[in-house]
Design an enzyme around this catalytic site. Structure first.
Site, PDB file in Angstrom:
ATOM      1  N   ASP A 247       0.863  -1.180   0.000  1.00  0.00           N
ATOM      2  CA  ASP A 247       0.000   0.000   0.000  1.00  0.00           C
ATOM      3  C   ASP A 247       0.900   1.231   0.000  1.00  0.00           C
ATOM      4  OD1 ASP A 247      -3.234   0.284   0.725  1.00  0.00           O
ATOM      5  OD2 ASP A 247      -2.084   2.105   1.141  1.00  0.00           O
ATOM      6  N   CYS A 337     -14.041  -0.766  -7.587  1.00  0.00           N
ATOM      7  CA  CYS A 337     -15.093  -0.100  -6.806  1.00  0.00           C
ATOM      8  C   CYS A 337     -15.540   1.173  -7.520  1.00  0.00           C
ATOM      9  CB  CYS A 337     -14.608   0.200  -5.386  1.00  0.00           C
ATOM     10  SG  CYS A 337     -13.204   1.311  -5.317  1.00  0.00           S
TER      11      CYS A 337
HETATM   12  N1  SAH Z   1      -8.291  -3.959   0.395  1.00  0.00           N
HETATM   13  C1  SAH Z   1      -8.481  -2.966   1.433  1.00  0.00           C
HETATM   14  C2  SAH Z   1      -9.094  -1.697   0.918  1.00  0.00           C
HETATM   15  C3  SAH Z   1      -8.296  -1.036  -0.184  1.00  0.00           C
HETATM   16  S1  SAH Z   1      -8.667   0.647  -0.444  1.00  0.00           S
HETATM   17  C4  SAH Z   1      -9.292  -3.569   2.565  1.00  0.00           C
HETATM   18  O1  SAH Z   1      -9.739  -4.707   2.442  1.00  0.00           O
HETATM   19  O2  SAH Z   1      -9.484  -2.903   3.589  1.00  0.00           O
HETATM   20  C5  SAH Z   1      -7.424   1.151  -1.545  1.00  0.00           C
HETATM   21  C6  SAH Z   1      -6.041   1.308  -0.952  1.00  0.00           C
HETATM   22  O3  SAH Z   1      -5.156   1.577  -2.026  1.00  0.00           O
HETATM   23  C7  SAH Z   1      -5.845   2.447   0.032  1.00  0.00           C
HETATM   24  O4  SAH Z   1      -5.366   1.919   1.239  1.00  0.00           O
HETATM   25  C8  SAH Z   1      -4.774   3.372  -0.610  1.00  0.00           C
HETATM   26  O5  SAH Z   1      -3.839   3.858   0.339  1.00  0.00           O
HETATM   27  C9  SAH Z   1      -4.103   2.429  -1.562  1.00  0.00           C
HETATM   28  N2  SAH Z   1      -3.487   2.997  -2.773  1.00  0.00           N
HETATM   29  C10 SAH Z   1      -4.001   3.915  -3.620  1.00  0.00           C
HETATM   30  N3  SAH Z   1      -3.197   4.084  -4.695  1.00  0.00           N
HETATM   31  C11 SAH Z   1      -2.142   3.256  -4.523  1.00  0.00           C
HETATM   32  C12 SAH Z   1      -0.973   2.950  -5.305  1.00  0.00           C
HETATM   33  N4  SAH Z   1      -0.757   3.536  -6.492  1.00  0.00           N
HETATM   34  N5  SAH Z   1      -0.129   2.034  -4.833  1.00  0.00           N
HETATM   35  C13 SAH Z   1      -0.339   1.447  -3.630  1.00  0.00           C
HETATM   36  N6  SAH Z   1      -1.435   1.665  -2.859  1.00  0.00           N
HETATM   37  C14 SAH Z   1      -2.320   2.565  -3.300  1.00  0.00           C
END
Ligand code: SAH
Length: 393
Positions: A247, A337
Site C-alpha cells: 500500500d 469499486c
Molecule cells: N483492500 C483494502 C481496501 C483497499 S482501499 C481492505 O480490504 O481494507 C485502496 C487502498 O489503495 C488504500 O489503502 C490506498 O492507500 C491504496 N493505494 C491507492 N493508490 C495506490 C498505489 N498507487 N499504490 C499502492 N497503494 C495505493
C-alpha cells in the site's frame, strides 16, 4: 413550497424511481441549498419531493415519490428505522456494518457506518446536511447508541459546495476502536482512517478469500492495495505462510502489521511494503517472483462514467501483471469499486488483461459488496463494487 419544473421528457428517470435529476433537465425554478422542493413535469404533474442542490450537477435528489408524504423529522425517523431493521434481518459476521447506504436506503447522500457502539456518518449532499441534527437524533434513537462521529470529508462535499466537517456530533471519547470481523479482530480510528475508518464493504469477500486460500492450498500471497491488511489477515487465516501487504499509506501498513499479531499470527509470515502497486508488480515480475494468490483491490479509478476509458486501461494493466505473477493454478481476487465501470465492462477488462498476459482463468466467484451495502433495482449506480475470483488455468 418551491416548485421545480423539468424540461419536457426529462421526467422519465424519476418515473422509474431513479432519485437523481441533473442540472440540464431543469426548465424552471430554484431554491436554497438542501431545501425541500416539489418537482413537476413540463405538463405540471407531480413527480417527487426532492432536496435542491444549487451547485451540484446532480441538482435534485428525490426524498419521496409519494405526493402525500411530508418531508419532516418523522420522515427521517421512518427511513432510518427502516434501514436499521433491514440490517437486523441480515446475518452479519461482525459487530461493524453499514447502517445507512445513501440512495439505497432512501436517504441520498447519507452514509452511516456502525463500529461496535460508535456510529460514523458522512453527510454528502445538501439535503442531508440541512437535516443533520434531525438525522443525528434519529440515528441515536433507532440504535440506542450515544456516540456519533462526523466524517464529512469526502470529495462529494466539494461538488455540493459544502465545507469539510469532522468531529463528534453526539457523545465523545476515544476515536480508536477495535471491531470483530468473522473470527478476526481489527482496529481502526474513525477520526483518521479512510472513509469512515474501514472498508466494511469487502467483509464477505475477505471471508471467501480466506476459504479459497485454504481450499486451493495457497502459501504465498500478494495483497495489493492492502490498506490495513484485512485480506492479509484473511490469507493467514486460510493457512498462507508468506503474505505481503502493499500500500502507499504508511499508517495503514503499520496497522496491517499490528493486525497480524493481534490475530495471533507469526509476524515473520508477513511483510508490509510501502510502495506503488504498479511499480511493485513490475519489480516482482522482473525478479521472477511468483505468488500462489494475489488480491487487487484498487481505489476508485473511475469516479464517473466519463473516466471509464482511462480507468479501464489502469485496471487492465494491473490485472495483466497479476496474471503473469501468479503461480500455476494460482488464485486471483480482483476488484473494481468504480461506479463508472459496470460488472460487464469489468469482466471484459479482466478478459483483455488475461489475453495480453497469455493466461486464461476459471471464474470461481462473482463478488460484490456485502448486503449491508444494499443495491436496489431502481438505482444501478449502487452497484459500485464488483469483483471476480479466478483460478489461473
Ligand atoms: N483492500 C483494502 C481496501 C483497499 S482501499 C481492505 O480490504 O481494507 C485502496 C487502498 O489503495 C488504500 O489503502 C490506498 O492507500 C491504496 N493505494 C491507492 N493508490 C495506490 C498505489 N498507487 N499504490 C499502492 N497503494 C495505493
Amino acid at each position: 413550497m418551491k416548485k421545480i419544473t423539468l424540461r419536457a421528457g426529462k421526467e422519465r428517470s424519476l418515473l422509474k424511481r431513479h432519485p437523481w435529476v441533473f442540472e440540464s433537465s431543469i426548465a424552471r425554478g430554484g431554491a436554497d441549498a438542501g431545501e425541500t422542493v416539489r418537482v413537476e413535469s413540463a405538463d405540471g404533474a407531480f413527480l417527487c419531493w426532492a432536496a435542491f442542490s444549487p451547485q451540484s450537477q446532480i441538482r435534485l435528489r428525490a426524498w419521496s415519490f409519494d405526493e402525500a408524504e411530508r418531508i419532516d423529522a418523522v420522515f427521517f425517523k421512518r427511513r432510518i428505522e427502516q434501514a436499521v431493521a433491514m440490517r437486523a434481518r441480515l446475518a452479519i459476521a461482525s459487530d461493524a456494518w453499514r447502517l445507512v447506504h445513501g440512495e439505497a436506503d432512501g436517504l441520498p447522500g447519507l452514509v452511516v457506518d456502525r463500529y461496535g457502539d460508535t456510529l460514523v456518518a458522512q453527510f454528502g449532499s445538501t439535503g442531508v446536511e440541512r437535516w443533520k441534527a434531525v438525522i443525528a437524533d434519529a440515528l441515536l434513537a433507532a440504535t440506542g447508541l450515544t456516540r456519533l462521529y462526523e466524517r464529512s470529508d469526502a470529495q462529494a462535499r466539494e461538488w455540493e459546495g459544502l465545507p469539510v466537517q469532522t468531529g463528534w456530533l453526539r457523545g465523545e471519547g476515544e476515536t480508536a476502536l477495535t471491531i470483530r470481523e468473522h473470527d478476526w479482530r481489527l482496529t481502526l480510528d474513525v477520526a483518521e482512517g479512510h472513509k469512515t475508518g474501514y472498508y466494511l464493504d469487502q467483509r464477505d469477500s475477505r471471508r471467501r478469500f480466506a476459504d479459497a486460500v485454504k481450499q486451493y492450498g495457497c502459501k504465498s500471497v500478494l495483497n495489493c492495495f492492502s490498506y490495513t491488511g484485512g485480506f492479509s489477515v484473511a490469507a493467514l487465516a486460510g493457512g498462507a505462510s508468506e503474505v505481503v501487504s502493499v500500500d502507499s499509506s504508511g499508517p495503514a501498513l503499520e496497522r496491517a502489521k499490528a493486525h497480524v499479531e493481534l490475530n495471533g499470527f507469526d509476524a515473520s509470515c508477513h511483510q508490509a511494503w510501502d510502495a506503488d502497486v504498479n511499480a511493485t508488480l513490475r519489480r516482482c515480475l522482473a525478479e521472477g517472483r511468483r505468488f500462489d494468490a494475489i488480491v487487487l483491490d484498487p481505489p476508485k479509478f473511475a469516479p464517473t462514467v466519463a473516466h471509464a476509458e482511462r480507468a479501464a486501461r489502469a485496471y487492465k494493466d494491473i490485472n495483466r501483471l497479476a496474471f503473469m505473477l501468479l503461480s500455476e493454478g494460482g488464485l486471483l481476487y480482483t476488484f473494481s469499486c468504480s461506479g463508472g465501470i459496470s460488472p460487464d465492462l469489468f469482466h471484459k477488462i479482466v478478459a483483455g488483461a488475461g489475453l495480453d498476459a497469455g493466461v486464461d482463468g476459471y471464474i470461481i466467484e462473482r463478488l460484490s459488496a456485502a448486503a449491508d451495502h444494499p443495491q436496489t433495482v431502481c438505482f444501478p449506480e449502487g452497484d459500485y463494487l464488483k469483483g471476480l475470483g479466478l483460478l489461473k488455468r
